[in-house]
Design an enzyme around this catalytic site. Structure first.
Site, short mmCIF file in Angstrom:
data_model
loop_
_atom_site.label_atom_id
_atom_site.label_comp_id
_atom_site.label_asym_id
_atom_site.label_seq_id
_atom_site.Cartn_x
_atom_site.Cartn_y
_atom_site.Cartn_z
N ALA A 161 -59.04 -19.74 -5.01
CA ALA A 161 -60.26 -20.46 -5.26
C ALA A 161 -61.13 -20.71 -4.09
O ALA A 161 -61.21 -20.31 -2.87
CB ALA A 161 -59.57 -21.73 -5.95
N HIS A 162 -62.34 -21.56 -4.55
CA HIS A 162 -63.38 -21.66 -3.65
C HIS A 162 -63.14 -22.60 -2.51
O HIS A 162 -62.25 -23.45 -2.68
CB HIS A 162 -64.66 -22.35 -4.73
CG HIS A 162 -64.31 -23.51 -5.10
ND1 HIS A 162 -64.29 -24.84 -4.74
CD2 HIS A 162 -63.58 -23.77 -6.47
CE1 HIS A 162 -63.95 -25.58 -5.49
NE2 HIS A 162 -63.53 -25.06 -6.59
#
Lengths: 353, 353, 353
Positions: free
Chosen positions: C240-241
């Site tokens: 994820a980010h």
């Protein structure tokens, strides 16, 4: 995109900081974090303890709350809510899709209907009977099957597959690699093999739905698989045939909803959750990470575990479980103690007892 | 496709309902549910309690069991098994792939061998040495690497990647976005980094295998990764290198089988199950959702949990766990009771004991 | 590729086996297992117990340890480490990518900078501002967005999407269907809907990173999502980010790392593990399969379970849990025993007590 300080302040509906009100030549070309920002970038800080970091940052300006301390030499833009203000400004720096017009290598069927200002990337394939609303962007390598309908302002990132007769509302985003409208997983054993049940329904996705990368949304066996407006879906999520995903639902990465299940308005489904088939998750329910939902979840409930039960109960059981190894010893000791008591008692009672 | 009532009844091997035998002009263009059907669509009902829904439906005709009540004004087609009959008819309405011929934008290597009536979609890429059986359909954006072989009547949906030397049997379906024949995940630590172990084997998929969307089937390090005939795989499933997936197996969405493991004939692996490497799941075994299989599962067994053990044991443990918080209190109370008994006993025994 | 025995022995830095030193005409075109090998293939055996299998194999030659028994009529190549030697030889048989030059159907923007000997497959799309290092191979159907940078000797398999401004170091491999640089999953509720938080950061992947099939690596909201050098990622993994994945990390299939979390150097994350957001997994930590990591893991620790805790504790709890059904009965019996003791004691104490 290049904005000067006055333009930034106008976006935030505040006046230019007095320290920089006169003859300011600051130009901004992006946003960043306090640590990484350069002189042409904007940042934000929310807490007074970040004053040191703000002072140390090379950022051209920092958006801060109204009560943030004054810092000599820093361009501080004071707003009621620094985070919200920052992201409002940041949105102006979001790069455009980089795609405009219909690329020469795209394959667009003559029978497709394209709205105004539609962009289609290289090597994208648009089949007969497709309808694209105004300003839709179809990324490179996408495939849109026969009869697919997209509302206005949809964005499909690269290599997305939207299969026959799927319908998307306005302002939907589908990230790269996702597949919408593939066959549901339906088979019946015919005595010698799993025979495929034809999957003849479709997928309907309402307005403002976002779907992450490499997701799968299967068409209904009959009727519809429906994802209602405002719902946001993370990467690698499975949405099976004939499901009904309510409005404003959150499905976090690697979660899956099996066939014919429903998820109510505003529910939040955490990462790697599995929702079994024919189960209803009520509106506003919250399902904790990696849970396995095997029966209906009441509206507003918070559940956790496999099988999922009330979060409170699961946590109590987990806390109890941590004490179990000790408990086993305690019970064994009690057993010995009871035996000892029994013997002492027998002695007291004498032979006749 | 448009069929009249007589044609539908012929598909079902029953005679036209007496009520509609004369001068009937019904034409059908699809199937649906009782709720959503229009006048040109067929539905089915299985239970007498659905009589009300049948009466309320706008469907042109409804396939029902032989003992279903007669309903004035409804066209009921009576068959021995309504559901099976319905899906037999439904299969006739399945849309064709929509792809025919070799699209001008497809890139087909001169060294590829294409059978009769093969269809290749737009922007598909077919490498040297590929062999496609008769009537194969290769969807838009697919890539077939050097030496890939497909048996007759295979269907690859959009954006599928089948990498070098993978072999598929007849009548296989690979849904959009899946990858067959990628490198297995094999590395050896060489003192300074993970060094890649060359992955030199291949993937062999036998007849009548279906693979869902965005799945991954890795090639063997050496030898073969094999998926045997009739097996059906849902979306987002991982099949690692050197695995052997037996005949007629079901792998439900988001499950994964790690390297060198095997799954026996007819086993059913539920959603989000993980099967560790070098583990054998026996024929006919059933693995419950989200289980983690860490050791061999006997043929015919039903297992559940992480680590997976006999379903019965896991359920008994879970039931016991629910009583554990109370048990902890019970044992504490017993401890006090034993202490109280000990004191009373000591008093009885007197100072000399 | 065809090698004779002398060439194979040279790769292994050993001399040709005396039995085959003169006038040998063996030619090798590949490697395989003892069971599947043909006369032109090489195999290896590690243990003396495999002597029977070596004798039965049709392999042209077998790489064995120095102390392996002599077998009449078999060509045995003796080396210090048979497995390592075998894979060193095997690497020479790895097929090239099969892609060379820029395919006529590829769409390469004039503003892209391509190094020496770059290969771009059919229907690949390379946007403006892309920089490709020497000898990069971009597979068919790949999309590289504006400003993407690849170091030398990168290999992108088919249908990979690398979105705007992502940076990859040298010698990275991205397998088919993966997506690098898509938007992070960030939304804020604005009272009427989930409003998208612009995702303005980027992805940076360092040298020698491998990423499996159908993975997702999201760009940072601000700043960077970073995967450090030497890390190897299996299929269907979610990164994820704003995560920071350390050097030489292993992420096994279907695992996921949520936003802003970090994984330290050399950590091993097993299959289907979920790491929650804002959590740090220390260097060298090991996380067991299907674990859910909800809080920081110390460097070097081994954890397991959902929520993850020390492997030792989780295993002790699981072992205890298996005894719980019996324990419940034991405690009930003790309760009866205590009651019996109490009654006997009361009798001894007499009515006055």
């Amino acid at each position: 995109m290049l904005f000067d300080l006055a333009e930034i302040c106008r976006m935030l509906q505040v006046s230019v900081p007095p320290s920089h009100a006169v003859a300011d030549s600051l130009k901004f070309d992006g946003v960043s974090t306090l640590e990484l920002a350069g002189e042409t970038q904007l940042c934000f800080a929310e807490r007074t303890e970040q004053a040191q970091a703000v002072r140390g940052s090379r950022a051209g300006a920092v958006i801060v709350p109204e009560d943030f301390p004054e810092l000599e030499g820093c361009c501080l833009i004071r707003v009621p809510n620094a985070r919200q203000g920052f992201f409002r400004v940041a949105a102006h720096f979001s790069p455009a899709s980089g795609i405009s017009g219909i690329h020469a290598s795209a394959v667009v069927d003559d029978g497709a209907g394209l709205g105004a200002d539609v962009a289609v990337g290289a090597c994208a394939v648009i089949s007969a009977g497709v309808t694209l609303g105004d300003r839709c962007v179809v990324g490179p390598g996408c495939y849109l099957g026969p009869g697919v309908v997209l509302g206005a302002d949809c964005l499909l990132e690269a290599n997305v597959s939207i299969l026959r007769e799927s319908v998307l509302g306005a302002r939907c985003i589908v990230h790269a690699g996702s597949v919408i409208g593939s066959d549901g997983f339906g088979f019946a054993w015919d005595g010698s093999g799993h025979r495929k049940i034809p999957q003849l329904g479709r997928v309907v996705i309402e307005d403002d739905v976002d779907i992450g990368c490499n997701c799968c949304v299967d068409r209904a066996t009959l009727g519809e698989t429906r994802i209602r407006r405002g719902t946001k879906i993370d990467n690698l999520v499975q949405v099976a045939h004939n499901t009904d995903i309510g409005e404003h639902v959150i499905l976090v990465s690697q979660s899956g909803v099996a066939g014919s299940s429903s998820v109510g308005t505003g529910a939040v489904i955490a990462g790697q959750v599995a929702i079994s088939d024919h189960v209803n998750v009520g509106a506003g329910a919250r399902v904790g990470g990696q849970s396995g939902v095997t029966k209906d979840v009441p509206a507003g409930a918070t559940v956790f575990g496999t099988p999922a039960r009330a979060m409170r109960d699961t946590l109590r059981e987990l806390a109890a479980l941590a004490q179990l190894p000790t408990l086993l010893k305690d019970v064994k000791r009690q057993s010995r103690e009871i035996e000892a008591l029994r013997e002492r008692l027998a002695r007291l009672e004498g032979p006749e007892s």
